[in-house]
Design a protein around this motif. Structure first.
Motif, short mmCIF file in Angstrom:
data_model
loop_
_atom_site.label_atom_id
_atom_site.label_comp_id
_atom_site.label_asym_id
_atom_site.label_seq_id
_atom_site.Cartn_x
_atom_site.Cartn_y
_atom_site.Cartn_z
N ASP A 252 -35.14 9.75 -8.36
CA ASP A 252 -36.29 10.39 -8.98
C ASP A 252 -37.55 9.72 -8.48
O ASP A 252 -37.53 8.99 -7.49
N MET A 253 -38.67 9.96 -9.17
CA MET A 253 -39.96 9.44 -8.72
C MET A 253 -40.03 7.91 -8.81
O MET A 253 -40.95 7.31 -8.25
N ASN A 254 -39.07 7.29 -9.51
CA ASN A 254 -39.06 5.83 -9.63
C ASN A 254 -38.23 5.15 -8.54
O ASN A 254 -37.95 3.95 -8.63
N PHE A 255 -37.85 5.93 -7.53
CA PHE A 255 -37.14 5.34 -6.39
C PHE A 255 -37.99 4.22 -5.80
O PHE A 255 -39.20 4.37 -5.63
N SER A 256 -37.38 3.09 -5.51
CA SER A 256 -38.13 1.88 -5.15
C SER A 256 -39.07 2.07 -3.96
O SER A 256 -40.18 1.52 -3.96
N LEU B 87 -44.66 2.07 -2.03
CA LEU B 87 -45.70 2.71 -1.23
C LEU B 87 -46.90 3.10 -2.08
O LEU B 87 -48.05 2.86 -1.70
N VAL B 88 -46.64 3.67 -3.24
CA VAL B 88 -47.73 4.08 -4.13
C VAL B 88 -48.54 2.87 -4.60
O VAL B 88 -49.78 2.92 -4.63
N ASP B 89 -47.88 1.80 -4.97
CA ASP B 89 -48.60 0.60 -5.41
C ASP B 89 -49.52 0.09 -4.31
O ASP B 89 -50.66 -0.32 -4.56
N TYR B 90 -49.04 0.11 -3.09
CA TYR B 90 -49.83 -0.37 -1.96
C TYR B 90 -51.05 0.53 -1.73
O TYR B 90 -52.18 0.04 -1.58
N LEU B 91 -50.83 1.85 -1.72
CA LEU B 91 -51.93 2.78 -1.44
C LEU B 91 -52.96 2.80 -2.56
O LEU B 91 -54.17 2.82 -2.31
N LYS C 160 -33.82 -0.63 13.89
CA LYS C 160 -32.46 -0.88 13.39
C LYS C 160 -32.27 -0.41 11.94
O LYS C 160 -31.25 -0.74 11.32
N ALA C 161 -33.20 0.36 11.42
CA ALA C 161 -33.05 0.86 10.05
C ALA C 161 -32.22 2.13 10.04
O ALA C 161 -32.28 2.96 10.96
N ASN C 162 -31.43 2.30 8.96
CA ASN C 162 -30.66 3.53 8.78
C ASN C 162 -31.47 4.53 7.94
O ASN C 162 -32.66 4.34 7.70
N HIS C 163 -30.81 5.58 7.47
CA HIS C 163 -31.53 6.61 6.70
C HIS C 163 -32.11 6.05 5.40
O HIS C 163 -33.16 6.50 4.94
N GLY C 164 -31.46 5.06 4.83
CA GLY C 164 -31.95 4.44 3.61
C GLY C 164 -32.93 3.31 3.86
O GLY C 164 -33.30 2.59 2.93
N MET C 165 -33.38 3.16 5.10
CA MET C 165 -34.34 2.13 5.51
C MET C 165 -33.81 0.72 5.25
O MET C 165 -34.58 -0.20 4.91
N ARG D 273 -33.12 -8.23 6.99
CA ARG D 273 -34.48 -8.05 6.47
C ARG D 273 -34.41 -7.65 5.00
O ARG D 273 -33.51 -6.92 4.58
N THR D 274 -35.37 -8.11 4.22
CA THR D 274 -35.40 -7.77 2.80
C THR D 274 -36.06 -6.40 2.62
O THR D 274 -36.90 -5.99 3.44
N PRO D 275 -35.72 -5.68 1.54
CA PRO D 275 -36.38 -4.41 1.25
C PRO D 275 -37.89 -4.55 1.13
O PRO D 275 -38.64 -3.67 1.59
N ASP D 276 -38.37 -5.64 0.54
CA ASP D 276 -39.81 -5.84 0.41
C ASP D 276 -40.48 -5.96 1.76
O ASP D 276 -41.58 -5.43 1.98
N ASP D 277 -39.84 -6.66 2.67
CA ASP D 277 -40.40 -6.83 4.02
C ASP D 277 -40.49 -5.48 4.74
O ASP D 277 -41.50 -5.16 5.37
N ILE D 278 -39.45 -4.69 4.62
CA ILE D 278 -39.43 -3.37 5.27
C ILE D 278 -40.49 -2.47 4.67
O ILE D 278 -41.22 -1.77 5.39
N MET D 279 -40.61 -2.47 3.34
CA MET D 279 -41.60 -1.61 2.71
C MET D 279 -43.02 -2.05 2.99
O MET D 279 -43.93 -1.22 3.04
N MET D 280 -43.25 -3.33 3.21
CA MET D 280 -44.58 -3.79 3.60
C MET D 280 -44.93 -3.23 4.97
O MET D 280 -46.07 -2.77 5.21
N GLU D 281 -43.98 -3.23 5.89
CA GLU D 281 -44.20 -2.63 7.21
C GLU D 281 -44.54 -1.15 7.09
O GLU D 281 -45.51 -0.66 7.69
N ILE D 282 -43.75 -0.43 6.30
CA ILE D 282 -43.95 1.00 6.14
C ILE D 282 -45.28 1.31 5.46
O ILE D 282 -46.05 2.16 5.92
N SER D 283 -45.55 0.62 4.37
CA SER D 283 -46.78 0.88 3.61
C SER D 283 -48.02 0.61 4.45
O SER D 283 -49.01 1.37 4.40
#
Length: 249
Positions: free
Chosen positions: A65-69, A74-78, A213-218, A223-233
């Motif tokens: 749902d909308m609370n997917f990590s 991404l929203v918090d960063y933007l 090297k990320a899959n569909h679920g990134m 690598r930690t999820p936080d590190d990956i999301m920082m790159e994406i954001s």
């Protein structure tokens, strides 16, 4: 750099009773229910301390749902950098239904008396990105696409795993606004060469950011999820910032 572009990166009356909750002025999150036929769509506004001229709408994939990590990160960063963000939940695997819900959310935000936005960026993760592409095609056919300034596709599901012969690209070639694809280089639902080929044929400016090297679920081993999301954001924000600055030159 224009005023709106320069402000990026710096850090009300109640709504209709049908919305059940009123929005807060100032920074923070506001939980809402947006009317959708005889139902409501659960949504959350992330409101920056200083609201600028643009917003971002995001939704989730086939599950969750909308609370997917990923969406929350991404929203918090933007929002912390001055963009009004709206994420919403719409369950179901029917792309037509998801598209209809997405259009309702876009129309709601456009007509909202709370925030006077000159434009929005639409996006989502996986199936949510397909819905964003589909609704943009519909809106452009209505000759009312000026409100949509760009599309953000996180893990766009271009094909099913091991079924590259049947592509989900039917809406991509009708898009007129800039597009950012953020995909894993080892995404089993978006083979790298195939996406690059599709993007090269699109009639609008496109950019692809590959998460190595990320899959569909990134997910990336080591690598930690936080590190990956920082790159994406970071990539998403810089892309949005560049488009807004070009508008105000």
């Amino acid at each position: 750099m224009g005023a709106a572009g320069a402000a990026l990166g710096a850090g009300t009356k109640c709504g209709c009773l049908r919305l059940l909750l009123c929005l807060r002025a100032g920074g923070g999150r506001s939980v809402m229910k947006i009317p959708f036929g005889n139902k409501y769509l659960d949504a959350i506004f992330s409101v920056p301390d200083k609201i600028l001229t643009h917003g971002v709408i995001l939704t989730h994939g086939a599950g969750g749902d909308m609370n997917f990590s990923h969406l929350v990160s991404l929203v918090d960063y933007l929002a912390s950098r001055g963009l009004l963000c709206l994420r919403f939940t719409c369950k179901g695997l029917n792309i037509a239904y998801r598209t209809k819900a997405y259009k309702t959310v876009v129309e709601y935000l456009k007509s909202s008396g709370e925030y006077k936005l000159s434009g929005v960026f639409l996006g989502g993760r996986s199936m949510g990105s397909r819905a964003a592409a589909s609704v943009t095609r519909q809106i452009s056919q209505d000759d009312n696409e000026d409100f949509i300034h760009g599309l953000i596709f996180l893990s766009y599901p271009l094909h099913r795993p091991k079924l590259q012969s049947k592509l989900r690209d039917e809406d991509l070639f009708f898009i007129k606004c800039p597009v950012l694809f953020v995909s894993g280089s080892e995404d089993e639902m978006c083979e790298k060469k195939i996406l690059e080929g599709v993007a090269s044929k699109m009639k609008t400016p496109t950019k692809i950011h590959w998460v190595e090297k990320a899959n569909h679920g990134m997910a990336v081993k080591g690598r930690t999820p936080d590190d990956i999301m920082m790159e994406i954001s970071t990539q998403v924000f810089l892309w949005i910032k560049e488009i807004i600055e070009q508008e105000y030159k």
